[in-house]
Write an enzyme that holds these catalytic residues in place. Structure first.
Site, PDB file in Angstrom:
ATOM      1  CB  THR A  14      -0.893   0.006   1.261  1.00  0.00           C
ATOM      2  OG1 THR A  14      -1.694  -1.134   1.174  1.00  0.00           O
ATOM      3  CG2 THR A  14      -1.777   1.240   1.387  1.00  0.00           C
ATOM      4  NE  ARG A  18      -9.135  -7.396   2.662  1.00  0.00           N
ATOM      5  CZ  ARG A  18      -8.181  -6.487   2.759  1.00  0.00           C
ATOM      6  NH1 ARG A  18      -7.832  -5.782   1.693  1.00  0.00           N
ATOM      7  NH2 ARG A  18      -7.553  -6.285   3.888  1.00  0.00           N
ATOM      8  CB  VAL A  19     -13.694  -3.591   0.598  1.00  0.00           C
ATOM      9  CG1 VAL A  19     -13.264  -2.139   0.742  1.00  0.00           C
ATOM     10  CG2 VAL A  19     -14.453  -3.790  -0.710  1.00  0.00           C
ATOM     11  N   GLY A  20     -10.583  -3.651   1.910  1.00  0.00           N
ATOM     12  CA  GLY A  20      -9.800  -3.399   3.122  1.00  0.00           C
ATOM     13  C   GLY A  20     -10.123  -2.040   3.732  1.00  0.00           C
ATOM     14  CG  ASP A  21      -6.995  -0.202   5.888  1.00  0.00           C
ATOM     15  OD1 ASP A  21      -6.632  -1.241   5.309  1.00  0.00           O
ATOM     16  OD2 ASP A  21      -6.251   0.777   6.057  1.00  0.00           O
ATOM     17  CB  THR A  52      -0.062   0.952   5.383  1.00  0.00           C
ATOM     18  OG1 THR A  52       0.365  -0.267   4.748  1.00  0.00           O
ATOM     19  CG2 THR A  52       1.046   1.410   6.316  1.00  0.00           C
ATOM     20  N   GLY A  53      -1.432  -1.718   6.438  1.00  0.00           N
ATOM     21  CA  GLY A  53      -1.339  -2.937   7.235  1.00  0.00           C
ATOM     22  C   GLY A  53      -2.551  -3.820   7.010  1.00  0.00           C
ATOM     23  CG  LEU A  54      -4.787  -7.825   8.868  1.00  0.00           C
ATOM     24  CD1 LEU A  54      -4.641  -8.586   7.558  1.00  0.00           C
ATOM     25  CD2 LEU A  54      -4.569  -8.773  10.035  1.00  0.00           C
TER      26      LEU A  54
HETATM   27  N1  ASP Z   1      -4.309  -1.906   4.384  1.00  0.00           N
HETATM   28  C1  ASP Z   1      -4.321  -2.565   3.106  1.00  0.00           C
HETATM   29  C2  ASP Z   1      -5.480  -3.535   3.062  1.00  0.00           C
HETATM   30  O1  ASP Z   1      -5.741  -4.212   4.047  1.00  0.00           O
HETATM   31  C3  ASP Z   1      -3.081  -3.304   2.776  1.00  0.00           C
HETATM   32  C4  ASP Z   1      -1.776  -2.595   3.098  1.00  0.00           C
HETATM   33  O2  ASP Z   1      -1.766  -1.573   3.746  1.00  0.00           O
HETATM   34  O3  ASP Z   1      -0.726  -3.093   2.667  1.00  0.00           O
HETATM   35  O4  ASP Z   1      -6.077  -3.670   2.019  1.00  0.00           O
END
Ligand code: ASP
Length: 299
Positions: A176, A204-207, A226-228
């Site tokens: 990201t 799937r939709v992330g944050d 960024t992250g999970l």
């Molecule tokens: N936050 C992003 C998601 O979960 C991925 C990422 O930040 O690398 O889609």
């Protein structure tokens, strides 16, 4: 005065030295591109969009070209942009076959009454706005999916474990980016773009495109995460950080406090954040192995 901070994703794996050096070069270029817009008196939104585009166009990050693949080997990208002065925001989720999702997100903000367009609707909107068909897939990501899929089935990866059962119904075999800018007129804008997480289920939709989770901006400050995504969304990470800034905390303290709380709830290797306030104070924090960044403050 103007300021800009950009990130290239919070990583949990060690990156080879040569790739790391190339990534740092692109991050500096992204930061300089945004800073040039700000130096000329340009709007923070333009700075953020241009900075994110540099990162989307580089195959070294998980956004735009070089985005991570879904379980079924597709690319579905999420992106968002937010104007701190007006609270206007635009976002796209699960968009396919466009080069710069951040620019489509900006069009959602500027040309529609909506905040978030998803899937086929988002891709259709992009075409109507004149964005050409583009394949963001890279060989590296195709190889990565095969490798990760094997490790995942063997239980060596510690994310999306609950998906293992349903994943078998889909297949038999098988970083990201973000930016925040403060312009000379004290406008703050934030932008973020991602390919999401490798091995995610299609749809799937992330944050990233969720206002308050992966991105938030007001006239006092902004944060980009960024992250999970599944952890970041449940915690409304970006909104929490901006709230803390509005209550008088420096961005650095706000990032540290929010990350500490998030880590207590969701564990390590789950998130990274960048933040900026209206005085040009920067903040960043991550609970992962690393998070590449670049920033520039001109007083
Ligand atoms: N936050 C992003 C998601 O979960 C991925 C990422 O930040 O690398 O889609």
């Amino acid at each position: 005065m103007y300021a800009i901070i950009v990130h290239g994703g919070a990583g949990v794996r060690k990156i080879p030295k040569d790739i790391q050096e190339q990534r740092e070069k692109v991050l500096r270029k992204s930061c300089e591109t945004g800073a040039e817009v700000l130096a000329k008196g340009g709007h923070a939104l333009d700075a953020v969009e241009e900075a994110v585009k540099v990162l989307e166009d580089s195959s070294l990050f998980n956004a735009g070209t070089g985005s991570a693949l879904t379980l079924t080997s597709e690319i579905e990208m999420d992106a968002a942009i937010m104007d701190g002065s007006t609270l206007k925001a635009g976002a796209v989720a699960c968009i396919r076959n466009v080069k710069n999702p951040i620019s489509v997100a900006r069009k959602v903000m500027e040309k529609t009454s909506h905040v978030l367009l998803v899937g086929e609707g988002a891709t259709l909107f992009a075409r109507k706005m004149g964005f050409e068909e583009y394949d963001p897939r890279t060989d590296y990501r195709v190889k990565q999916l095969k490798k990760y899929f094997k490790e995942w089935l063997e239980g060596k990866l510690d994310f999306y474990r609950e998906n293992l059962e349903v994943a078998k119904l889909y297949v038999k075999e098988p970083g990201t980016v973000g930016a925040i800018a403060l312009d000379k007129n004290r406008n703050i804008a934030a932008g973020t773009s991602t390919g999401g997480f490798v091995l995610k289920l299609p749809g799937r939709v992330g944050d990233t495109p969720i206002i308050g989770a992966g991105i938030y901006a007001t006239n006092m400050g902004a944060a980009v995460a960024t992250g999970l995504g599944e952890a970041i969304m449940k915690f409304c990470l970006s909104f929490r950080i901006v709230s803390m800034i509005e209550n008088g905390l420096l961005p650095q303290k706000a990032c540290e406090k929010a990350l500490e709380e998030l880590t207590l709830r969701f564990g390590r290797n789950t998130a990274g954040v960048i933040a900026l306030d209206k005085h040009g104070n920067l903040g960043y924090c991550f609970n992962t192995l690393g998070m590449d960044m670049a920033y520039r403050v001109h007083r």
